[in-house]
Structure formats: structure tokens, C-alpha cells
Design a protein around this motif. Structure first.
Motif, short mmCIF file in Angstrom:
data_model
loop_
_atom_site.label_atom_id
_atom_site.label_comp_id
_atom_site.label_asym_id
_atom_site.label_seq_id
_atom_site.Cartn_x
_atom_site.Cartn_y
_atom_site.Cartn_z
N PHE A 76 0.83 -1.21 0.00
CA PHE A 76 0.00 0.00 0.00
C PHE A 76 0.87 1.26 0.00
O PHE A 76 0.46 2.31 -0.50
N ALA A 77 2.06 1.14 0.57
CA ALA A 77 2.99 2.27 0.64
C ALA A 77 3.91 2.34 -0.58
O ALA A 77 4.85 3.13 -0.60
N GLY A 78 3.65 1.50 -1.59
CA GLY A 78 4.36 1.63 -2.85
C GLY A 78 5.50 0.67 -3.09
O GLY A 78 6.15 0.71 -4.14
N TYR A 79 5.80 -0.21 -2.12
CA TYR A 79 6.89 -1.16 -2.29
C TYR A 79 6.47 -2.34 -3.17
O TYR A 79 5.28 -2.68 -3.24
N GLU A 80 7.44 -2.96 -3.81
CA GLU A 80 7.21 -4.22 -4.52
C GLU A 80 7.55 -5.35 -3.54
O GLU A 80 8.70 -5.52 -3.16
N VAL A 81 6.55 -6.11 -3.13
CA VAL A 81 6.68 -7.02 -2.00
C VAL A 81 6.58 -8.47 -2.43
O VAL A 81 5.73 -8.83 -3.25
N THR A 82 7.44 -9.30 -1.87
CA THR A 82 7.37 -10.75 -2.03
C THR A 82 7.10 -11.38 -0.67
O THR A 82 7.82 -11.13 0.29
N ARG A 83 6.04 -12.19 -0.61
CA ARG A 83 5.76 -12.97 0.60
C ARG A 83 6.46 -14.33 0.43
O ARG A 83 6.21 -15.04 -0.54
N GLU A 84 7.30 -14.68 1.39
CA GLU A 84 8.11 -15.89 1.22
C GLU A 84 8.06 -16.78 2.46
O GLU A 84 8.02 -16.28 3.59
N TYR A 85 8.08 -18.06 2.20
CA TYR A 85 8.06 -19.09 3.25
C TYR A 85 9.32 -19.93 3.09
O TYR A 85 9.59 -20.46 2.01
N TYR A 86 10.09 -20.05 4.15
CA TYR A 86 11.32 -20.85 4.14
C TYR A 86 11.00 -22.22 4.71
O TYR A 86 10.66 -22.35 5.90
N MET A 115 1.25 -17.32 -0.15
CA MET A 115 2.66 -17.00 -0.32
C MET A 115 2.99 -16.85 -1.81
O MET A 115 2.42 -17.53 -2.66
N ASP A 116 3.94 -15.95 -2.08
CA ASP A 116 4.42 -15.80 -3.45
C ASP A 116 5.49 -16.82 -3.78
O ASP A 116 5.66 -17.19 -4.94
N ARG A 117 6.20 -17.27 -2.75
CA ARG A 117 7.33 -18.19 -3.01
C ARG A 117 7.56 -19.07 -1.79
O ARG A 117 7.48 -18.62 -0.65
N TYR A 118 7.84 -20.33 -2.06
CA TYR A 118 8.29 -21.27 -1.04
C TYR A 118 9.73 -21.64 -1.37
O TYR A 118 10.03 -22.05 -2.49
N LYS A 164 18.62 -14.33 -1.17
CA LYS A 164 17.68 -13.20 -1.25
C LYS A 164 18.39 -11.95 -1.77
O LYS A 164 17.86 -11.22 -2.61
N VAL A 165 19.57 -11.70 -1.24
CA VAL A 165 20.33 -10.53 -1.67
C VAL A 165 20.64 -10.62 -3.16
O VAL A 165 20.50 -9.63 -3.91
N GLU A 166 21.02 -11.81 -3.61
CA GLU A 166 21.34 -12.01 -5.02
C GLU A 166 20.11 -11.84 -5.91
O GLU A 166 20.24 -11.54 -7.09
N ARG A 167 18.92 -12.02 -5.34
CA ARG A 167 17.69 -11.82 -6.11
C ARG A 167 17.32 -10.34 -6.22
O ARG A 167 16.31 -10.01 -6.84
N GLY A 168 18.10 -9.48 -5.62
CA GLY A 168 17.94 -8.05 -5.85
C GLY A 168 17.02 -7.31 -4.92
O GLY A 168 16.54 -6.22 -5.26
N TYR A 169 16.79 -7.85 -3.72
CA TYR A 169 15.92 -7.14 -2.78
C TYR A 169 16.66 -5.98 -2.12
O TYR A 169 17.85 -6.08 -1.81
N ASP A 170 15.93 -4.90 -1.92
CA ASP A 170 16.50 -3.72 -1.28
C ASP A 170 16.33 -3.74 0.23
O ASP A 170 17.04 -3.05 0.96
N GLN A 171 15.34 -4.50 0.70
CA GLN A 171 15.12 -4.68 2.14
C GLN A 171 14.71 -6.12 2.39
O GLN A 171 14.01 -6.72 1.58
N LEU A 172 15.15 -6.65 3.53
CA LEU A 172 14.75 -7.98 3.95
C LEU A 172 14.08 -7.87 5.31
O LEU A 172 14.55 -7.15 6.19
N ILE A 173 12.97 -8.60 5.47
CA ILE A 173 12.27 -8.64 6.74
C ILE A 173 12.01 -10.10 7.09
O ILE A 173 11.48 -10.85 6.26
N ASP A 174 12.42 -10.52 8.27
CA ASP A 174 12.16 -11.86 8.77
C ASP A 174 11.20 -11.75 9.95
O ASP A 174 11.44 -10.96 10.88
N VAL A 175 10.12 -12.52 9.92
CA VAL A 175 9.17 -12.54 11.03
C VAL A 175 9.32 -13.88 11.74
O VAL A 175 9.11 -14.94 11.13
#
Length: 580
Positions: A156-166, A255-258, A340-351
């Protein structure tokens, strides 16, 4: 439209004018100049600290700056009053027309509340990531609701977001799962079995054992472990992931990715991540100090391969390879984040669960090292949930045997109630989930109170249509809203105006609970105005026998309903049009 940002622009323009006139020196930094709601609403609608933060670099008294700034701000039609307070704070009261304009914007701008702050930024939100060894429990439910709402907030704040499950399918726990399923498989063949310590005795594995029998017949009966372990492990993991996906769907999470941990082993990906650290001179052979609380006799020093995590803020350096050459559990975690870094993310969040507190510094250090500090990692820890029913702790699940599952929670209260209530506390605060209280119809139940406000607004709009009114947002925005001048009406409009600012603050801090808090406050202002209308007919949204007056009045409940619907959408809750 962020009204607070707009007024800050006005403040900065006035400061620039003061510089041009020689009232302020050139070269001042406005970065710390803010425009915010005052702590006490009685002081005004907004306050700025401009004079306080600029006084020292300007070599002037704060109050002198504030008085000049006040004069310039007062010349703008949006500012009804600009008043200097204390040593140099400046409180502002805005004209009623400003708040009325916000209502028009909320009605006509489909992007009202949305922000461009995240434009061009890719964010990976990894959440839930339950070990595929059992059903999701009530604590995982909170993790799922938080992570999904955070992802929606950032979107909603304009980011391109991926929901991921490890998927933690690379450790010893999946071998235990395989052995537990094998016992259920033997049981399906009519054998009596005993679950040894460490195996999983829950009934949820009974259908998995039966499915294994259906697939392989008696091929594994009586066979040694080396014959069936790999096959059963893969089969059991997939079956458990099917259940986890089903549980997530029940709470409205997709999820967008497992990502499989197992995919890191034997592929060179762990080695590549460690090599990236080695190139930065952060991998070395060494011996760690004894853990805290250990006496020397308990400690056997041995040389290990270590990551110099203290160079990036950790308390101690961390082993990434054991003395026997096997990777520690930390090594694949490093590799996963490197991926994740190699996939080009600008921010990482772990919950993560609260029990991962000791993991935070080491993982942040790893990501900082791998990216030379370029990519931030934010780790959100989710505190425990205590479930109550009939005033007593509610712990038992027939299916799991020892805990309440996610599906139990959804069955008890529904997905919408569960999702909203899981966000009524900050993530790092414990949460009590009382089944009776979260379903009661009272002001003390936030989800009911917010939904009731939306339903009331929709009821007003339906009745307005029956009176011959037009409820299209564009038509309502075209009405003369100058009659909205009562204190209750102004408070509701002001609360609506806070929505864009609230989104930016919540997104920046990664705190979706702020949305739930805001919705409760917005609902409170709506209900308060409704109640005032019970005493004063002039404040009612529906002006009986006067469709023209009603046409203008209903702009306010329509705008409130739009914002409530947006907020509930971020939380993953479906707004209701009528209470049942």
C-alpha cells in the motif's frame, strides 16, 4: 495526499522566504523539521519544531524564529491560527475548509492513503516458516497475520513485496518426521507401534501414514531405515506442506514463493555464501570462549571455522562449520539470505517467534557483511499468544494432542476476527486471545467496533438511496461541504486526514498494528458523531424529508467507510455491510 507533508512544505517555503529576507542565514538543514499532531489536541491541529531545531545553527533565539514564521504561515489561507508556545514551538490550527477538502479527496482519489515512499524498492517479507513437522498452532497464526498484514501495508505504501516461506526441510527434524510417519504407516498395516521420545505422536500423522500405505502398499514393512528414509521423508514433508498451505489459505494468506532449505545442500550455494564472506576477510579458524555460565571443566575448546560477526555488530563470532567438517545450522541460513540478496531485494524482513531472540544479531551481522551494509535486515519477533475460553486457558487440540491449531482458531472465531485481533497488540508484546471477548458485540471488542462503524455507514448510504440521493463518490465530492463545522464532524474529518500519514509511519516502522489502532480511533470518532446526532437532529447524516441536505451529509460516512475498507483490506479483514 498527505496533509501533514503538504503543511511541512508550506513551513519550508516560509523558512526559505525568511532566508531570502535575511531573517535566517543561508545553508540551514531542514531535515529535522517536522510537522506533527501536537501531544495535546487542545493546542491545535498541527505543530512544528522548526524554530527549535534551527535556532542553534542559525544563532538565534527559538522564539524569535517562531514569531516570524508564525506571521508568514498566517498569511496562507489554510492556516487559521499559528501560535507560538513555550520556548519556540509553533502550534497551528487549520481552516475548516482544509478538512472538508480532505473528505473530497478521500472520495475522488482512488489512491487516497497510498504512498510513493516505496517506489522502486523491492522488499522480501519472510514469515511463518513453520517446520514441516506438525500443524500450525495459535502462535503461528499470529505470525501469519502479522507477516501478511505487513506485506500488504508495504504494498500500500508503494513497495514491490514478495511474501516468502522458508521450508526447514534440511535438518534432523525432518528425519524425525519420517520416522514418525513410518510408525503410522506400520499402524495402517495393523501393527501396534510405540512412539519413542522425540517422535511426533499427534493424530495429524495418521492420514499421512495411511496415504503412504496407499502409495507404496507393504513395500516398506519390515525394511531397514536406509531403504525407506529418503522416500518417506520427501513424502511426509510434502504432505505436511500441503496441510500448511491449507491452513494458511484458511486464514487468508497466500505465499508468493516457497524456498526449500534442502535446495541449498549439495548445490554449492552454501559454499558460495561462505566464500563471499571469506573474500571480505570474515571467515577464519579459531577457538571460541566458553559460553556464559560454563565452568572450565565443562568446556572443551576446539578449533572451528568461524564467521567474524563481531565486525558487524554481533556480541561474539559464530561457528559456521563444525570441527568434523559439517555445516552448523547457521551456514544454510547465511546462504538463504545471500540468495535473497542475489535476487535483488533492497530490504529484507524476517518474522520469527520470540524464541529466536538469540538469532537476531548474528543474522543481521551476516546480511550486513554480505551486502557491505547496503541491504537492511529487520527481524520482527512475535511474542506468545495465550488462548482463553470461558475464562480458562484453552490449550488442548484433539488433532495435535498438545496445542491449539490454526484451524481450531478459525473454527472458533472465523478468519476475520482472528486476523484483526492478532494485530491489536504490537508484535513484541504478549497477546491474550479470549474467544468469548473477541466475538462479543461491544466497544471493548475492536473488530466488532470497527466493523460496526462500516456497517452503520453502509446502512446510511442504503437509506439515502431510498430517499433519492446519489451515493457515487464523485457526486458526493461535488457537494458543498461547508456545513461540516461541528466539533464532532471536524474530529472525524481530521481523523480521516491522518490516514496517509499513518500509512507512511506504519510502513517505515514495519508496524501493521498501527493500522488496527487507527481504525479503532476512526470508528470511535464515527460512533461519537452518530451518538451526537441522536441528541441533535441537525447532526444526523440522514435529514428526514430533506434529500438535498442529506446529499451533502452522507459524504462524511462515505469517506469514513472508504478509509475503513482500505484499512481492513491491509489487515486482511473483509469489511461487512451489515451486522448479523
Amino acid at each position: 495526499m498527505n496533509l501533514f507533508s503538504d503543511i511541512r512544505v508550506l513551513v519550508v517555503d516560509c523558512l526559505d522566504a525568511m532566508v531570502a529576507e535575511g531573517a535566517l542565514p543561508e545553508g540551514l538543514d531542514y531535515a529535522n523539521v517536522t510537522v506533527e499532531p501536537p501531544r495535546d489536541p487542545a493546542h491545535g491541529d498541527m505543530a512544528t519544531n522548526a524554530a527549535m531545531v534551527l535556532a542553534k545553527p542559525a544563532g538565534l533565539k527559538p522564539r524569535d524564529i517562531a514569531e516570524t514564521l508564525s506571521e508568514k504561515l498566517s498569511a496562507d489561507g489554510r492556516i487559521e491560527l499559528a501560535e507560538v508556545a513555550g520556548p519556540g514551538f509553533l502550534n497551528m490550527r487549520l481552516a475548516a475548509s482544509v478538512w472538508q477538502g480532505v473528505v473530497k479527496t478521500a472520495l475522488t482519489d482512488a489512491g487516497f492513503g497510498r504512498s510513493g515512499m516505496g517506489a522502486g524498492q523491492k522488499v522480501n517479507v519472510e514469515f511463518v516458516s513453520v517446520n514441516p513437522t506438525g500443524p500450525m498452532h495459535v502462535g503461528h497464526t499470529r505470525n501469519a497475520c502479522f507477516g501478511d498484514a505487513l506485506a500488504s501495508l508495504l504494498d500500500f505504501a508503494g513497495y514491490e513485496v514478495t511474501r516468502e516461506y522458508y521450508i526447514n526441510d534440511g535438518g534432523a527434524q525432518v528425519d524425525v518426521l519420517a520416522r514418525s510417519v513410518y510408525l503410522r504407516y506400520l499402524e495402517a498395516h495393523g501393527q501396534e507401534v510405540a512412539f519413542a521420545d522425540g517422535t511426533y505422536p499427534g493424530d495429524y500423522l495418521i492420514p499421512v501414514g495411511e496415504a503412504l500405505k496407499d502409495l507404496h502398499g507393504d513395500a516398506f514393512v519390515g525394511q531397514p531405515e536406509e531403504v525407506w528414509l529418503d522416500e518417506v521423508r520427501a513424502f511426509a514433508t510434502e504432505k505436511m506442506m500441503e496441510q500448511i498451505r491449507s491452513d494458511l489459505a484458511a486464514i487468508g494468506v497466500t505465499m508468493d514463493r516457497y524456498f526449500s532449505e534442502k535446495s541449498l545442500y549439495g548445490t554449492g550455494r552454501i559454499e558460495a555464501a561462505i566464500e563471499a564472506l571469506r573474500e571480505r576477510d570474515l571467515i577464519y579458524k579459531g577457538t571460541l570462549e566458553p559460553p556464559k555460565g560454563k565452568v572450565p571443566e565443562d568446556w572443551e575448546p576446539r578449533e572451528q571455522t568461524l564467521f567474524r560477526s563481531t565486525a558487524h555488530g554481533d556480541d561474539v563470532d559464530r561457528p559456521i562449520m563444525k570441527s568434523d567438517g559439517a555445516w552448523t545450522y547457521f551456514a544454510p541460513d547465511i546462504a538463504y539470505h545471500y540468495d535473497k540478496v542475489e535476487r535483488g531485494y533492497d530490504q529484507l524482513i524476517d518474522v520469527m517467534g520470540a524464541d529466536h531472540g538469540g538469532y537476531v544479531k548474528r543474522m543481521k551481522a551476516a546480511v550486513s557483511a554480505l551486502t557491505d551494509g547496503r541491504v537492511p535486515l529487520d527481524i520482527k519477533l512475535i511474542q506468545l499468544v495465550k488462548l482463553y475460553k470461558d475464562g480458562e486457558p484453552f490449550k488442548m487440540s484433539k488433532r495435535a494432542g498438545t496445542f491449539v491449531t490454526l484451524s481450531d482458531v478459525v473454527d472458533l472465531v472465523g478468519a476475520d476476527v482472528a486476523r484483526f485481533h492478532m494485530l491489536t497488540r504490537k508484535n513484541d508484546a504478549p497477546l491474550d486471545f479470549d474467544v468469548d471477548k473477541v466475538t462479543e458485540q461491544s466497544k471493548d471488542n475492536p473488530v466488532f467496533y470497527v466493523q460496526y462503524a462500516h456497517a452503520r455507514a453502509q446502512s446510511v448510504l442504503r437509506k439515502a438511496v431510498e430517499m433519492g440521493c446519489e451515493t457515487d463518490p464523485a457526486a458526493l465530492a461535488g457537494q458543498d461541504l461547508s456545513a461540516f463545522s461541528d466539533e464532532g464532524e471536524l474530529k472525524l474529518m481530521q481523523k480521516i486526514a491522518e490516514w496517509p500519514r499513518l500509512i507512511e509511519i506504519a510502513a517505515r516502522l514495519h508496524e501493521p498494528h498501527r493500522v488496527a489502532f487507527y481504525l479503532y480511533e476512526l470508528a470511535s470518532e464515527f460512533h461519537a458523531l452518530w451518538n451526537k446526532g441522536n441528541d441533535d437532529p441537525a447532526l444526523r447524516f440522514l435529514q428526514e424529508g430533506d434529500a438535498a441536505a442529506t446529499q451533502a451529509k452522507i459524504a462524511l460516512p462515505k469517506a469514513a467507510a472508504i478509509v475503513i475498507s482500505q484499512g481492513l483490506g491491509i489487515l486482511g479483514v473483509t469489511p461487512v455491510d451489515e451486522m448479523r
